[in-house]
Design an enzyme around this catalytic site. Structure first.
Site, PDB file in Angstrom:
ATOM      1  N   GLY A 164      34.710  35.074  43.004  1.00 34.96           N
ATOM      2  CA  GLY A 164      35.459  36.067  43.628  1.00 34.96           C
ATOM      3  C   GLY A 164      35.045  37.593  42.909  1.00 34.96           C
ATOM      4  NE  ARG A 177      26.810  53.988  34.646  1.00 37.25           N
ATOM      5  CZ  ARG A 177      27.484  54.463  33.385  1.00 37.25           C
ATOM      6  NH1 ARG A 177      28.141  53.539  32.623  1.00 37.25           N
ATOM      7  NH2 ARG A 177      27.534  55.700  33.048  1.00 37.25           N
ATOM      8  CB  VAL A 218      23.887  44.476  32.611  1.00 40.21           C
ATOM      9  CG1 VAL A 218      22.295  43.525  32.596  1.00 40.21           C
ATOM     10  CG2 VAL A 218      25.122  43.430  32.217  1.00 40.21           C
ATOM     11  CG  ASP A 223      36.888  28.881  33.994  1.00 36.62           C
ATOM     12  OD1 ASP A 223      36.234  29.275  32.975  1.00 36.62           O
ATOM     13  OD2 ASP A 223      38.356  28.371  34.050  1.00 36.62           O
ATOM     14  N   GLY A 224      34.087  29.326  37.284  1.00 38.73           N
ATOM     15  CA  GLY A 224      33.212  28.612  38.093  1.00 38.73           C
ATOM     16  C   GLY A 224      31.611  29.037  37.828  1.00 38.73           C
ATOM     17  CG  ASP A 239      42.380  34.411  39.411  1.00 35.62           C
ATOM     18  OD1 ASP A 239      42.715  35.253  40.235  1.00 35.62           O
ATOM     19  OD2 ASP A 239      41.730  33.642  39.949  1.00 35.62           O
ATOM     20  CG  MET A 287      45.259  36.780  45.380  1.00 40.17           C
ATOM     21  SD  MET A 287      43.396  37.178  45.566  1.00 40.17           S
ATOM     22  CE  MET A 287      43.040  36.817  47.196  1.00 40.17           C
ATOM     23  NE  ARG A 319      40.143  30.170  41.585  1.00 41.46           N
ATOM     24  CZ  ARG A 319      39.455  30.340  42.876  1.00 41.46           C
ATOM     25  NH1 ARG A 319      39.638  29.233  43.284  1.00 41.46           N
ATOM     26  NH2 ARG A 319      38.765  31.307  43.195  1.00 41.46           N
ATOM     27  N   GLY A 342      59.760  44.967  37.069  1.00 41.08           N
ATOM     28  CA  GLY A 342      61.362  44.685  36.978  1.00 41.08           C
ATOM     29  C   GLY A 342      61.693  43.808  37.960  1.00 41.08           C
ATOM     30  NE  ARG A 398      62.301  42.419  57.368  1.00 42.33           N
ATOM     31  CZ  ARG A 398      63.519  41.980  57.987  1.00 42.33           C
ATOM     32  NH1 ARG A 398      64.065  40.875  57.559  1.00 42.33           N
ATOM     33  NH2 ARG A 398      64.177  42.577  58.725  1.00 42.33           N
ATOM     34  CG  HIS A 409      41.220  38.769  49.774  1.00 44.32           C
ATOM     35  ND1 HIS A 409      41.806  37.764  50.650  1.00 44.32           N
ATOM     36  CD2 HIS A 409      40.126  38.086  49.365  1.00 44.32           C
ATOM     37  CE1 HIS A 409      41.245  36.615  50.504  1.00 44.32           C
ATOM     38  NE2 HIS A 409      40.303  36.715  49.560  1.00 44.32           N
TER      39      HIS A 409
HETATM   40  O1  F6P Z   1      39.759  33.965  41.566  1.00 43.35           O
HETATM   41  C1  F6P Z   1      40.026  35.110  42.120  1.00 43.35           C
HETATM   42  C2  F6P Z   1      40.657  34.935  43.497  1.00 43.35           C
HETATM   43  O2  F6P Z   1      41.015  36.003  44.202  1.00 43.35           O
HETATM   44  C3  F6P Z   1      41.849  34.010  43.227  1.00 43.35           C
HETATM   45  O3  F6P Z   1      42.797  34.802  42.952  1.00 43.35           O
HETATM   46  C4  F6P Z   1      42.112  33.643  44.696  1.00 43.35           C
HETATM   47  O4  F6P Z   1      42.643  32.208  44.718  1.00 43.35           O
HETATM   48  C5  F6P Z   1      40.700  33.343  45.130  1.00 43.35           C
HETATM   49  O5  F6P Z   1      39.805  34.229  44.544  1.00 43.35           O
HETATM   50  C6  F6P Z   1      40.647  33.914  46.613  1.00 43.35           C
HETATM   51  O6  F6P Z   1      39.259  33.459  47.060  1.00 43.35           O
HETATM   52  P1  F6P Z   1      38.792  33.661  48.349  1.00 43.35           P
HETATM   53  O7  F6P Z   1      38.304  35.346  48.274  1.00 43.35           O
HETATM   54  O8  F6P Z   1      37.542  33.144  48.470  1.00 43.35           O
HETATM   55  O9  F6P Z   1      39.551  33.663  49.473  1.00 43.35           O
END
Ligand code: F6P
Length: 335
Positions: free
Chosen positions: A16, A26, A28, A108-109, A132, A174, A176, A190, A249, A255
């Site tokens: 992501g 930049r 690097v 991590d991935g 994350d 988000m 994960r 808050g 609501r 994203h």
């Molecule tokens: O790892 C970043 C992240 O935005 C997570 O917070 C979320 O679960 C995931 O990627 C969403 O992935 P994608 O962009 O593939 O929907």
């Protein structure tokens, strides 16, 4: 021991995207050029290394990218790279292009891929970047600060209208499987309640009672922040309606949190990490992750780095609870 002088490295962004990735690219490139090292941008992450999808990067080509979100190198998640055959193709690309090391920017991935590549002889250095903030070896990951600020800005806007209409808002952020984003944002806005995956959710205590106590303390609008890993905001909203008869609501920020110009903190951190990564490679220290530890940047061997775990700071959870209107009963009951 004499260090072999390297002539050419590759840089890629994977997984992501996160605000500040461009700033890291930049850094690097500029650090490599300053040391007489050529820098090749690998496009579309590990898949690009398999496919030989590249671009030559110069000081000129990374001009103006510092303040931009996203990544000029594009990003992807590659299934093929997770297979030994895919990684062999990636090694072939490295040989073909004469790459003597790879700087991999991601989470991590991305680092799982980097670890596997290092095991078959390609020198790698990882730079942690994910909104994350869930990379075990590093206190901080590039993009987290910007994502927090974006979410806070959105929630502040929601609060204006929730306050006017005396409503309850349930906002999903988000993260994960981690609750860093939710908890930091919850403290900053808050929130009336914050639900994180690291702490089992007791709906009655953690949501219903908190809203009730807040109402008894005089509040007429409520802000519930839910980490995506802790449950669905839509379901929480339905639960609130059933238990309290108020119609919340629901907003899923999604994203939105991944885009936008990086904050000063992310630009500064990305620049320092990118600089450190290239210096490590150039000085013969590779197969490591450049990670923040108590403010300084350390090079942690990748095998060790991948075993490290980071836990959500539960003291922050308690701070968040203490700030709530109507907190007294909750704190006396729970602690
Ligand atoms: O790892 C970043 C992240 O935005 C997570 O917070 C979320 O679960 C995931 O990627 C969403 O992935 P994608 O962009 O593939 O929907």
């Amino acid at each position: 021991m004499e260090i072999k002088r390297i002539k050419r490295i590759g840089v890629l962004t994977s997984g992501g995207d996160a605000p500040g990735m461009n700033a890291a690219v930049r850094a690097v490139v500029r650090t490599a050029v300053s040391r007489g090292i050529e820098c090749i941008g690998i496009r579309r992450g590990w898949q690009g290394l398999i496919n030989g999808d590249f671009i030559l990067l110069t000081n000129e080509s990374v001009k103006h990218i510092l303040p931009h979100g996203g990544t000029i190198l594009y990003t992807a998640r590659s299934e093929e790279f997770m297979q030994p055959g895919g990684r062999q193709k990636a090694v072939a690309t490295c040989k073909m292009l004469g790459l003597e090391g790879i700087v991999a920017i991601g989470g991590d991935g991305t680092f799982k891929g980097a670890l596997e590549l290092s095991r078959i002889g390609v020198p790698v250095v990882g730079v942690p970047a994910t909104i994350d903030n869930d990379v075990g070896c590093s206190n901080y990951t590039i993009g987290f600060d910007t994502a927090c600020n974006t979410a806070v800005e959105c929630i502040d806007r929601l609060r204006d209208t929730m306050q006017s209409h005396e409503r309850c808002s349930v906002v999903e952020v988000m993260g994960r499987n981690a609750g860093f984003l939710a908890l930091y944002v919850g403290i900053a806005v808050g929130a009336s309640a914050v639900l994180v995956p690291e702490r089992p959710v007791d709906f009655e205590k953690d949501v219903v009672e908190r809203i009730r106590n807040s109402r008894l303390a005089g509040n007429t609008h409520f802000m519930i922040v839910v980490a995506e890993g802790a449950g669905s905001a839509v379901d929480i909203g339905k639960g609130i309606y059933e238990a309290l008869g108020i119609q919340p609501r629901v907003t899923v920020l999604g994203h939105i949190q991944r885009g936008g110009s990086p904050s000063a903190r992310d630009r500064e951190m990305a620049t320092r990490m990118g600089y450190t990564a290239v210096n490590a490679l150039a000085e013969g220290r590779f197969n490591c992750i450049v990670a923040t530890q108590e403010g300084s940047i350390e090079e942690i061997p990748i095998e060790e780095a991948m075993m490290m775990k980071k836990t959500l700071q539960m003291d922050r959870y308690r701070i968040m609870e203490t700030m709530q209107l109507g907190n007294k009963r909750i704190l006396m009951d729970d602690y």
